[in-house]
Design a protein around this motif. Structure first.
Motif, PDB file in Angstrom:
ATOM      1  N   THR A  69      10.395  -9.470  -4.946  1.00  0.00           N
ATOM      2  CA  THR A  69       9.263  -9.128  -4.076  1.00  0.00           C
ATOM      3  C   THR A  69       8.131  -8.523  -4.892  1.00  0.00           C
ATOM      4  N   LYS A  70       8.472  -7.635  -5.820  1.00  0.00           N
ATOM      5  CA  LYS A  70       7.452  -7.038  -6.702  1.00  0.00           C
ATOM      6  C   LYS A  70       6.792  -8.113  -7.566  1.00  0.00           C
ATOM      7  N   LEU A  71       7.606  -9.061  -8.038  1.00  0.00           N
ATOM      8  CA  LEU A  71       7.066 -10.135  -8.872  1.00  0.00           C
ATOM      9  C   LEU A  71       6.088 -10.981  -8.072  1.00  0.00           C
ATOM     10  N   ALA A  72       6.475 -11.361  -6.845  1.00  0.00           N
ATOM     11  CA  ALA A  72       5.591 -12.155  -5.988  1.00  0.00           C
ATOM     12  C   ALA A  72       4.313 -11.388  -5.673  1.00  0.00           C
ATOM     13  N   PHE A  73       4.451 -10.084  -5.424  1.00  0.00           N
ATOM     14  CA  PHE A  73       3.294  -9.243  -5.120  1.00  0.00           C
ATOM     15  C   PHE A  73       2.340  -9.194  -6.314  1.00  0.00           C
ATOM     16  N   SER A  74       2.909  -9.152  -7.533  1.00  0.00           N
ATOM     17  CA  SER A  74       2.069  -9.081  -8.736  1.00  0.00           C
ATOM     18  C   SER A  74       1.337 -10.384  -9.003  1.00  0.00           C
ATOM     19  N   PHE A  75       1.895 -11.510  -8.520  1.00  0.00           N
ATOM     20  CA  PHE A  75       1.267 -12.801  -8.748  1.00  0.00           C
ATOM     21  C   PHE A  75      -0.043 -12.939  -7.964  1.00  0.00           C
ATOM     22  N   ASN A  76      -0.029 -12.513  -6.688  1.00  0.00           N
ATOM     23  CA  ASN A  76      -1.236 -12.606  -5.857  1.00  0.00           C
ATOM     24  C   ASN A  76      -1.061 -11.666  -4.676  1.00  0.00           C
ATOM     25  N   ARG A  77      -1.354 -10.388  -4.881  1.00  0.00           N
ATOM     26  CA  ARG A  77      -0.996  -9.376  -3.887  1.00  0.00           C
ATOM     27  C   ARG A  77      -1.712  -9.549  -2.556  1.00  0.00           C
ATOM     28  N   ILE A  78      -3.011  -9.890  -2.585  1.00  0.00           N
ATOM     29  CA  ILE A  78      -3.761 -10.035  -1.337  1.00  0.00           C
ATOM     30  C   ILE A  78      -3.185 -11.189  -0.514  1.00  0.00           C
ATOM     31  N   ASN A  79      -2.970 -12.330  -1.179  1.00  0.00           N
ATOM     32  CA  ASN A  79      -2.425 -13.503  -0.491  1.00  0.00           C
ATOM     33  C   ASN A  79      -1.042 -13.201   0.081  1.00  0.00           C
ATOM     34  N   TYR A  80      -0.212 -12.476  -0.696  1.00  0.00           N
ATOM     35  CA  TYR A  80       1.155 -12.189  -0.267  1.00  0.00           C
ATOM     36  C   TYR A  80       1.171 -11.255   0.944  1.00  0.00           C
ATOM     37  N   VAL A  81       0.316 -10.249   0.933  1.00  0.00           N
ATOM     38  CA  VAL A  81       0.233  -9.311   2.066  1.00  0.00           C
ATOM     39  C   VAL A  81      -0.257 -10.044   3.314  1.00  0.00           C
ATOM     40  N   LEU A  82      -1.315 -10.862   3.157  1.00  0.00           N
ATOM     41  CA  LEU A  82      -1.835 -11.624   4.298  1.00  0.00           C
ATOM     42  C   LEU A  82      -0.794 -12.599   4.838  1.00  0.00           C
ATOM     43  N   LEU A  83      -0.014 -13.191   3.935  1.00  0.00           N
ATOM     44  CA  LEU A  83       1.045 -14.107   4.360  1.00  0.00           C
ATOM     45  C   LEU A  83       2.078 -13.369   5.194  1.00  0.00           C
ATOM     46  N   GLY A  84       2.418 -12.151   4.788  1.00  0.00           N
ATOM     47  CA  GLY A  84       3.369 -11.348   5.560  1.00  0.00           C
ATOM     48  C   GLY A  84       2.844 -11.004   6.935  1.00  0.00           C
ATOM     49  N   ILE A  85       1.586 -10.575   7.005  1.00  0.00           N
ATOM     50  CA  ILE A  85       0.982 -10.199   8.291  1.00  0.00           C
ATOM     51  C   ILE A  85       0.879 -11.412   9.210  1.00  0.00           C
ATOM     52  N   SER A  86       0.421 -12.532   8.668  1.00  0.00           N
ATOM     53  CA  SER A  86       0.255 -13.729   9.498  1.00  0.00           C
ATOM     54  C   SER A  86       1.606 -14.238   9.993  1.00  0.00           C
ATOM     55  N   THR A  87       2.647 -14.098   9.172  1.00  0.00           N
ATOM     56  CA  THR A  87       3.988 -14.526   9.590  1.00  0.00           C
ATOM     57  C   THR A  87       4.478 -13.688  10.762  1.00  0.00           C
ATOM     58  N   ILE A  88       4.268 -12.384  10.694  1.00  0.00           N
ATOM     59  CA  ILE A  88       4.688 -11.482  11.774  1.00  0.00           C
ATOM     60  C   ILE A  88       3.949 -11.816  13.075  1.00  0.00           C
ATOM     61  N   ILE A  89       2.639 -12.036  12.968  1.00  0.00           N
ATOM     62  CA  ILE A  89       1.847 -12.369  14.163  1.00  0.00           C
ATOM     63  C   ILE A  89       2.279 -13.718  14.726  1.00  0.00           C
ATOM     64  N   GLN A  90       2.412 -14.706  13.843  1.00  0.00           N
ATOM     65  CA  GLN A  90       2.773 -16.056  14.262  1.00  0.00           C
ATOM     66  C   GLN A  90       4.116 -16.082  14.987  1.00  0.00           C
TER      67      GLN A  90
END
Length: 597
Positions: free
Chosen positions: A19-40
């Motif tokens: 998770t830390k590795l994925a976050f380091s790759f593109n943190r903004i995209n990863y956070v938005l992906l998490g939020i959009s998944t929860i909403i969806q």
């Protein structure tokens, strides 16, 4: 090779790491992906609730678009718009995340590979782990990283739905949960079994990988046409992969047979709950609107539990594979860097081997035994001996690819273990027996000897001229910009001798103070060899030179010749002195000389 199950602590640790590795790759995209998944995943609860309210209004006799109906319709429109937009936005974020993952994960993987100690690269254990990670690096880690927000979304959805079911019948939560628990147990068990099969067949898959690689190589395909052994390689590939696939398929069949049984009972439970709700409507305990909402909530709850179960079981299934990636990236250096490294002077070095003995890791046999000699600055040394005498191993120790088992190597009277390797390698110009033949342009293939001057055409042409490569380069249509692979437009293949001249040009381009040549002219004819060595002698007037060669025409002009036999320094001296000794060197020279009589 036996597989071991990861403990809960190891699973959690690997999950946090990826998770830390994925976050380091593109943190903004990863956070938005998490939020959009929860909403969806959870917006259907709101949509179902609003639809139930409208049905309830209609059931109670409302027949006009009053303010309440209009407000509910506007809210349904908004939730529908958000739901559809989030779905598209989530797909967009997923594509971006996968692209970022593939680029960055491969970059991390290749960067680690290039920085590993040489003794890692030469070990079978490394080769097996590297191929396992290489096969999955661009997708398994990405899957796990995306499962994390899906699991979080599942938990949130269950919490929201649990509140709804308390008002209906809390027992429904347990009834809906039971099939998912069974699915989780089944997926967990068979997920581990499949990994165990995959892991335990590492050697089998290793053969399969080599079969695949071999049929992508021109030199293999060339001989395959003549000797007709393509069928043999394909047969080996099919045999090796078949062993793995047959066991995997058996487990897969068992897994989904059990899942089918659980699904039957799952549907029975859901239908039973619906019958109970209908009976509640018949008894006028709940109205049509509530029935619609509860029915939608049951479906949503079942989906949420199923989503969470799939997420958790997928995590447990994929984490062992990801753990291999983690192990790979966390491989430690075996050649320990000094705490206070000493930078070496950029002049021709003095080299001293003092009672050096060496055996490769996991071997009891010494390749070098009590070897001692000194090379003075600017001296030209030739190293000869029969195959397996330890010549190439000596070069590996001098390059500090390995550390000596006993004794020490001194460079300018400094123990090689204390030297800053970056400054040390700047001294080097090297042509190994198997050297890097890149698809790059000729200019780049020479220029990588000193990347700071890779675009300095004057220096590149000078190096090519000294290596006797200029003539064949100038015959090519785009000369120094020609790509060295026919896979590319205007690309070309070089002969072995032409490649060797480029390798020598690369070594010369580095402006080295220590020149190490391992069979540098093996692919050249006698005339070309003489011309190349004349250039090397001219270049190396202010350099220390160490040459390994089986050609005595190459080594006879060295200041001194070191003769190795069975890992020991048998004799040393000039060509004339060694002939007079009438020992191994004289025997080898006379044997080779017979070929010219």
């Amino acid at each position: 090779m036996k597989s071991s199950r990861l403990s809960l602590k190891q699973n959690f640790s690997t999950l946090v790491w990826i998770t830390k590795l994925a976050f380091s790759f593109n943190r903004i995209n990863y956070v938005l992906l998490g939020i959009s998944t929860i909403i969806q995943d959870n917006i259907p609860i709101a949509t179902s609730f609003l639809a139930a309210l409208i049905i309830e209004k209609l059931a109670n006799g409302v027949r006009t678009f009053n303010d309440e109906i209009i407000t509910l319709l506007v809210l349904i429109f908004l939730t529908g718009f958000i739901s559809n937009y989030i779905n598209s936005f989530n797909r967009y974020l997923t594509v971006r995340f996968n692209q970022a993952w593939e680029l960055r994960a491969w970059n991390v993987f290749l960067n680690k590979t290039s920085s590993l100690d040489f003794q890692h690269l030469e070990s079978p254990e490394y080769s097996l782990l590297m191929h396992k990670v290489k096969e999955t690096v661009n997708w398994r880690g990405s899957i796990v990283a995306q499962i994390v927000p899906e699991a979080i979304s599942g938990f949130i959805g269950i919490i929201l739905i649990a509140g709804i079911f308390i008002s209906i019948n809390p027992i429904f939560i347990i009834l809906i949960l039971i099939p998912e628990i069974f699915r989780f147990v089944i997926n967990k068990k068979y997920g581990f079994d499949l990994f165990s099969i995959w892991d335990s067949h590492g050697e089998t898959k290793h053969h399969a990988w080599h079969a695949q690689d071999s049929l992508e190589k021109t030199d293999v395909l060339r001989e395959a046409k003549i000797y007709s052994f393509t069928v043999s390689i394909l047969s080996r590939y099919k045999s090796e992969v078949g062993k793995f696939m047959s066991e995997s398929l058996k487990k897969l069949n068992q897994r989904y047979a059990l899942i089918g049984i659980v699904t039957f009972f799952d549907v029975m439970i859901l239908v039973s709950i619906q019958i109970w709700l209908i009976l509640q409507v018949f008894a006028q305990i709940i109205n049509i609107g509530s029935y619609t909402f509860y029915l939608g909530s049951i479906t949503t709850a079942s989906d949420a539990f199923n989503r969470l179960q799939i997420s958790l079981s997928s995590l447990l299934e994929q984490l062992p594979f990801v753990d291999d990636f983690r192990k790979y990236l966390e491989m430690e250096d075996l050649v320990i860097k000094p705490e206070n490294p000493v930078k070496i002077l950029q002049t021709a070095p003095r080299i001293e081997f003092q009672n050096v003995s060496f055996k490769y890791p996991n071997s009891e046999e010494y390749v070098l035994k009590d070897v001692s000699f000194t090379i003075e600055p600017g001296e030209k040394i030739a190293l000869v001996g029969e195959n397996g005498a330890g010549k190439t191993t000596l070069i590996k120790l001098l390059a500090r690819f390995y550390d000596v088992s006993d004794g020490e190597i001194l460079v300018n009277d400094i123990n090689i273990r204390e030297i800053d390797l970056a400054s040390y390698y700047k001294l080097w110009g090297v042509l190994f027996q198997s050297f890097a033949k890149l698809w790059f342009s000729i200019r780049e293939n020479i220029g990588i000897g000193n990347t700071e001057d890779i675009n300095n055409m004057e220096l590149i042409k000078d190096a090519a001229r000294k290596a006797d490569a200029e003539e064949f380069i100038n015959k090519l249509p785009i000369k120094y910009e020609t790509l060295l692979s026919k896979d590319f437009k205007n690309g070309t293949d070089l002969s072995g001798g032409q490649w060797q001249k480029l390798g020598i040009a690369r070594a010369m381009f580095a402006n080295p103070k220590l020149i190490v040549l391992d069979e540098p002219t093996s692919a050249l004819d006698a005339l070309a060899e003489a011309e190349v060595f004349e250039s090397i002698n001219e270049l190396s007037k202010n350099s220390t030179v160490l040459v390994i060669s089986h050609r005595f025409a190459t080594v006879r002009n060295a200041n001194r010749i070191l003769v190795l036999k069975d890992g020991k320094l048998l004799e040393q001296g000039t060509h004339k002195e060694l002939l007079e000794n009438d020992n191994l060197y004289a025997q080898m020279f006379n044997e080779q000389a017979k070929g010219y009589l």
